[in-house]
Design an enzyme around this catalytic site. Structure first.
Site, PDB file in Angstrom:
ATOM      1  N   ASP A 126       0.850  -1.189   0.000  1.00 14.12           N
ATOM      2  CA  ASP A 126       0.000   0.000   0.000  1.00 14.12           C
ATOM      3  C   ASP A 126       0.885   1.239   0.000  1.00 14.12           C
ATOM      4  O   ASP A 126       1.902   1.298   0.702  1.00 14.12           O
ATOM      5  CB  ASP A 126      -0.924   0.001   1.228  1.00 14.12           C
ATOM      6  CG  ASP A 126      -2.059   0.993   1.084  1.00 14.12           C
ATOM      7  OD1 ASP A 126      -3.221   0.552   0.941  1.00 14.12           O
ATOM      8  OD2 ASP A 126      -1.788   2.222   1.100  1.00 14.12           O
ATOM      9  N   ILE A 127       0.486   2.238  -0.781  1.00  8.62           N
ATOM     10  CA  ILE A 127       1.310   3.445  -0.928  1.00  8.62           C
ATOM     11  C   ILE A 127       1.290   4.299   0.344  1.00  8.62           C
ATOM     12  O   ILE A 127       2.195   5.100   0.575  1.00  8.62           O
ATOM     13  CB  ILE A 127       0.835   4.253  -2.164  1.00  8.62           C
ATOM     14  CG1 ILE A 127       1.940   5.137  -2.702  1.00  8.62           C
ATOM     15  CG2 ILE A 127      -0.430   5.042  -1.875  1.00  8.62           C
ATOM     16  CD1 ILE A 127       1.655   5.689  -4.092  1.00  8.62           C
ATOM     17  N   ASN A 154     -12.772  -3.210   2.192  1.00  8.09           N
ATOM     18  CA  ASN A 154     -13.723  -2.096   2.209  1.00  8.09           C
ATOM     19  C   ASN A 154     -14.597  -2.186   0.956  1.00  8.09           C
ATOM     20  O   ASN A 154     -14.071  -2.400  -0.149  1.00  8.09           O
ATOM     21  CB  ASN A 154     -12.977  -0.766   2.247  1.00  8.09           C
ATOM     22  CG  ASN A 154     -12.168  -0.592   3.519  1.00  8.09           C
ATOM     23  OD1 ASN A 154     -12.614  -0.968   4.588  1.00  8.09           O
ATOM     24  ND2 ASN A 154     -10.968  -0.041   3.397  1.00  8.09           N
ATOM     25  N   HIS A 171      -9.999  -5.345  -3.614  1.00  5.64           N
ATOM     26  CA  HIS A 171      -8.681  -5.524  -3.009  1.00  5.64           C
ATOM     27  C   HIS A 171      -8.861  -5.926  -1.557  1.00  5.64           C
ATOM     28  O   HIS A 171      -9.777  -5.472  -0.873  1.00  5.64           O
ATOM     29  CB  HIS A 171      -7.829  -4.258  -3.102  1.00  5.64           C
ATOM     30  CG  HIS A 171      -8.506  -3.013  -2.614  1.00  5.64           C
ATOM     31  ND1 HIS A 171      -9.452  -2.339  -3.370  1.00  5.64           N
ATOM     32  CD2 HIS A 171      -8.388  -2.317  -1.460  1.00  5.64           C
ATOM     33  CE1 HIS A 171      -9.873  -1.294  -2.700  1.00  5.64           C
ATOM     34  NE2 HIS A 171      -9.257  -1.250  -1.525  1.00  5.64           N
TER      35      HIS A 171
HETATM   36  P1  AMP Z   1      -9.841   1.437   0.049  1.00  2.00           P
HETATM   37  O1  AMP Z   1     -10.378   1.504  -1.362  1.00  2.00           O
HETATM   38  O2  AMP Z   1     -10.426   2.513   0.921  1.00  2.00           O
HETATM   39  O3  AMP Z   1     -10.009   0.073   0.673  1.00  2.00           O
HETATM   40  O4  AMP Z   1      -8.291   1.700   0.039  1.00  2.00           O
HETATM   41  C1  AMP Z   1      -7.526   1.920  -1.115  1.00  2.00           C
HETATM   42  C2  AMP Z   1      -6.073   1.817  -0.724  1.00  2.00           C
HETATM   43  O5  AMP Z   1      -5.305   1.921  -1.892  1.00  2.00           O
HETATM   44  C3  AMP Z   1      -5.575   2.894   0.250  1.00  2.00           C
HETATM   45  O6  AMP Z   1      -5.035   2.260   1.418  1.00  2.00           O
HETATM   46  C4  AMP Z   1      -4.488   3.624  -0.547  1.00  2.00           C
HETATM   47  O7  AMP Z   1      -3.395   4.044   0.246  1.00  2.00           O
HETATM   48  C5  AMP Z   1      -4.103   2.573  -1.571  1.00  2.00           C
HETATM   49  N1  AMP Z   1      -3.543   3.092  -2.805  1.00  2.00           N
HETATM   50  C6  AMP Z   1      -4.047   4.081  -3.589  1.00  2.00           C
HETATM   51  N2  AMP Z   1      -3.284   4.251  -4.675  1.00  2.00           N
HETATM   52  C7  AMP Z   1      -2.264   3.356  -4.581  1.00  2.00           C
HETATM   53  C8  AMP Z   1      -1.139   3.046  -5.389  1.00  2.00           C
HETATM   54  N3  AMP Z   1      -0.880   3.705  -6.541  1.00  2.00           N
HETATM   55  N4  AMP Z   1      -0.297   2.072  -4.981  1.00  2.00           N
HETATM   56  C9  AMP Z   1      -0.526   1.401  -3.834  1.00  2.00           C
HETATM   57  N5  AMP Z   1      -1.581   1.652  -3.032  1.00  2.00           N
HETATM   58  C10 AMP Z   1      -2.430   2.617  -3.388  1.00  2.00           C
END
Ligand code: AMP
Length: 120
Positions: free
Chosen positions: A35-36, A92, A105
């Site tokens: 995760d970023i 989520n 994811h």
């Molecule tokens: P959610 O959709 O709320 O379950 O979380 C989306 C997750 O994706 C968050 O924890 C972000 O930090 C992560 N995220 C968003 N863009 C990227 C990316 N380019 N690379 C890795 N993680 C990401």
């Protein structure tokens, strides 16, 4: 449920190679990457390569091979990460689940005690 997949989401772009990622594991049906914005010492996202927008979409429509590939990725990520003392898996989902990226994811979080499941 009408599952609409938007192929312009950021994880679709990662799967097409349009955006870089920090891959930790990959097989024919799934990709796992850091995760970023990590929220724990271990914070890895596991995604299917297929166009599924949510856990319930994936569970209802993914093929047995896709589902097996996804869980093989979960197995590999847990085996290679510091989660022997425990971890949390979070998917989520849609608005009430605070889903930001509309590509299914699973967050794998661990490496420290994570506290209660939900903040009230
Ligand atoms: P959610 O959709 O709320 O379950 O979380 C989306 C997750 O994706 C968050 O924890 C972000 O930090 C992560 N995220 C968003 N863009 C990227 C990316 N380019 N690379 C890795 N993680 C990401």
């Amino acid at each position: 449920m009408d599952f609409h997949y938007d192929d312009q989401n950021i994880f679709a772009k990662i799967l097409r190679g349009e955006i870089p990622n920090s891959t930790v594991y990959e097989n024919d049906h799934a990709l796992a990457f850091h995760d970023i914005q990590p929220q724990a010492p271990v914070h890895i996202l596991v995604i299917p390569k297929g166009a599924y927008m949510s856990l319930d979409h994936f569970a209802a429509h993914a093929t047995p091979a896709e589902q097996a590939g996804f869980f093989a990725a979960i197995t590999a990520v847990c085996a290679m990460s510091d989660v022997g003392s425990g971890f949390r898996a979070i998917a989520n989902t849609r608005a009430h689940g605070a889903q930001e990226v509309p590509h299914f994811h699973m967050h794998i979080l661990g490496g420290r005690p994570l506290g209660p499941m939900l903040a009230m």
